[in-house]
Design a protein around this motif. Sequence first.
Motif, short mmCIF file in Angstrom:
data_model
loop_
_atom_site.label_atom_id
_atom_site.label_comp_id
_atom_site.label_asym_id
_atom_site.label_seq_id
_atom_site.Cartn_x
_atom_site.Cartn_y
_atom_site.Cartn_z
N UNK A 146 0.86 -1.19 0.00
CA UNK A 146 0.00 0.00 0.00
C UNK A 146 0.89 1.24 0.00
N UNK A 147 0.46 2.32 -0.65
CA UNK A 147 1.26 3.54 -0.62
C UNK A 147 1.53 4.01 0.80
N UNK A 148 2.76 4.48 1.05
CA UNK A 148 3.15 4.91 2.38
C UNK A 148 3.28 6.42 2.42
N UNK A 149 3.12 7.00 3.62
CA UNK A 149 3.38 8.42 3.81
C UNK A 149 4.72 8.66 4.49
N UNK A 150 5.19 7.64 5.22
CA UNK A 150 6.53 7.69 5.81
C UNK A 150 7.20 6.35 5.58
N UNK A 151 8.52 6.35 5.69
CA UNK A 151 9.25 5.11 5.44
C UNK A 151 10.55 5.13 6.23
N UNK A 152 10.85 4.01 6.86
CA UNK A 152 12.20 3.77 7.36
C UNK A 152 12.52 2.31 7.10
N UNK A 153 13.65 2.06 6.47
CA UNK A 153 14.02 0.69 6.13
C UNK A 153 15.49 0.46 6.43
N UNK A 154 15.75 -0.51 7.34
CA UNK A 154 17.13 -0.92 7.62
C UNK A 154 17.41 -2.35 7.17
N UNK A 155 16.40 -3.01 6.57
CA UNK A 155 16.54 -4.33 5.95
C UNK A 155 16.84 -5.45 6.95
N UNK A 156 16.71 -5.17 8.24
CA UNK A 156 17.02 -6.18 9.25
C UNK A 156 16.01 -7.32 9.26
#
Length: 755
Positions: free
Chosen positions: A516-526
């Motif tokens: 779904x479309x996001x308004x915020x994002x944080x991705x560290x791939x953990x």
Amino acid sequence: MSKHYLFWMILLLPFFKLDAQTYCTPTTGTSTMYYLKNAIFSDQGALYYDATSHQAYVNNSATQMVTSYPGGTVKVHLEFGGSGTKSLVWVDWNGNGDFNDFYENPIPTSNYSTVDDQFFIPPSQAPGIYRIRVQTGTSLSTTANPCGPNTNGNFVDFSLKIEPTPACFVPTALVASGITNNAANLSWDAPTTAPNNGYEYYYSTSNIPPDNTTTASGTSTTNSALINGLASFTTYYYYVRSVCSTSSKSAWALRGVFKTKCDPQTAMFENFDALASGSFNADCWDRIVLGTGYYSISGSGVNSTKGITLSASSPANTVIAVLPALSNVNAGTHWLRFKAKVNSGTGVMDVGYVTNDADAASFVNIQSLTMTNTVFDGYEYTVVVPTTVPVNARLAIRHGGTATSSLYLDNVYWEPKATCLAPTNVVLSNATSATVDMTWAAPSPAPALGYDIYYSTSNTPPTSTTVPNLTGITSNPYTVQGLNSATTYYIWIRSRCSATDQSLWSNITSFLTLCAPKTTLFEDFEAYNAGALSNAPCWIKLATGLGNVTINGIGAYSGTKHVLQTPLTGSAMAILPELSNINAGTHSLKFRAYCSANTGVMKVGYVTNTTDITSFVSIQNLAITNTSYTGASEYIVEIPNTVPSTARLAILTDNGNVRYSYDDISWAPTVSLGVNEISAKHDIVIYPNPFTDIITISGDVQLQSVVVYDLSGKMIKEFKGSEKTISLHSLISGVYMVKLNMKNGSSKTVKAVKK
């Protein structure tokens, strides 16, 4: 045996005199692995030897004797303790106290296996008692010596009694057939000279052989005898002898062994855990094997406990597991329930019955189960057995070799079939970011109160006490709603026949909701496995030539994983998840990055077609001059409001054989930095990031205060003073902006993520 050997035996033996002799006591080494475990010598009388452990030398010549006659044939069967053991047999034909004459080794060195061989009694052999010596070892071909030393092995002595040619010979080829739980049919072959008065037979649960004073169990005038009144699931030893006259009887023939079947059962559960690993040895079960098919007990069962492994490479190499006899097999009241899986690919398990538990051709199929599941959890199979099954048939499970995958079986039940049957053939389709459609085949009869549905992000199967997410569902198909996007769900369904009667849960099925479309994002791939970028839902890789984008498990900025992007001879691109506010002009893309060379260029922009790398439009080209995450590795790109609303942000690298690494990517409101903030930007770092409860601030600076904001800019907490270790235990999981105010008037704002 060579003609030369027989010639010398015939020529020399009449001149030998048999006297009592003293034999050498052979010597062996210290190894206790290799020894004679079992031995049977037989002709007109037999000896049986069994050992449970290694002994260097065993002299059984006074108690263990095989009887033969001039011109007779002694059959020899040997088994060993310890793999890789060989053997040979010595006979002191001339009775001179040694085994050194060239003709006194009638069975030379064997192979590494069970020995089934024979030796001949010379026609002119003088009656008397002779010494037999069996030698075992691992290298007998070069070190064999009847007195030793014998580094790895042992010695066992027996006696050979030569009597005059008997007037009454033993029968041969003992066979037990038609074995039931209380009866068996014994048969044998008549000797060359058939006895005038028929035969006597003897059977016992003891392996102690009868002698000439033992009372026979019965007599027969033919070559067979039916014995009844036996105990179920019991091993019997049986013997037969010829009766030539009231005063002339042969020795007892070499014994036969059989085990009666189990009594039929009305219910059954078998999990195989009490059995030894290896060859199949489950009580009351039988097996039928064709060609190279096999099955065994191994640690391949539920939760790595014991279970059955069935393997068959073709219909000519098939294997059948025959279940214990069931007295109610055709009552129509019970079903067979079990766990099963396949090692890979697709496996086919046939469930049926046999009318002859020794004949694969008697198998009749009831139902074929096609399975692709490689785990037991969530998969249980049931087969209803019809009333048309013959009353004396035994249920059987076959790997017919039509698919070569190995099959695994565990937790087998024969039990009353449920009064409420589970739906089957569950199919999931049309998944969105929040819904999925499911259909199923209704059982017959259909449940009165509809169906219960249970779904979870865990693949742990529900039990009878698990509370369903949905209950009393009557529509089929049905749309499950309220799901999280980009999430794998596991789902089960059961019938609800009444308020107190529900079926078993169906086998597990799974699906992945869309992004779904996001308004915020944080991705560290953990949260993802190292490997393809597709392991991170909602991210897309595009590449040309030898370009590639992967999740790498070495050298991350935070945690243990980050992205490795390698353009090599082409281009490599990572496309970020869809952002609903991509063109709001209020947000920035922020990440940590470095390059394997100090001349790297990372292009940040967007694509209008997620399948076409040429649709990329650059927003900013970043010169990546740092070759590690330490120091100035943080990059920020403000995204203008001119980006199309349907575009996706992307990171493109295409400048040669270099490697780019990046981590901790965030999409958050742009934070305006003052002059002092900019100058302090790379001086201090917050770690760990993401954090659990406590953060630590590094850098040789003096703090005035620390202020924590949420992403809307609202102040959450303020800490005054120079303390650099701060507890944020009370914060909920999420993304925060931490502003560090220094005593020199500068400041720095850092994004921090609480797990």
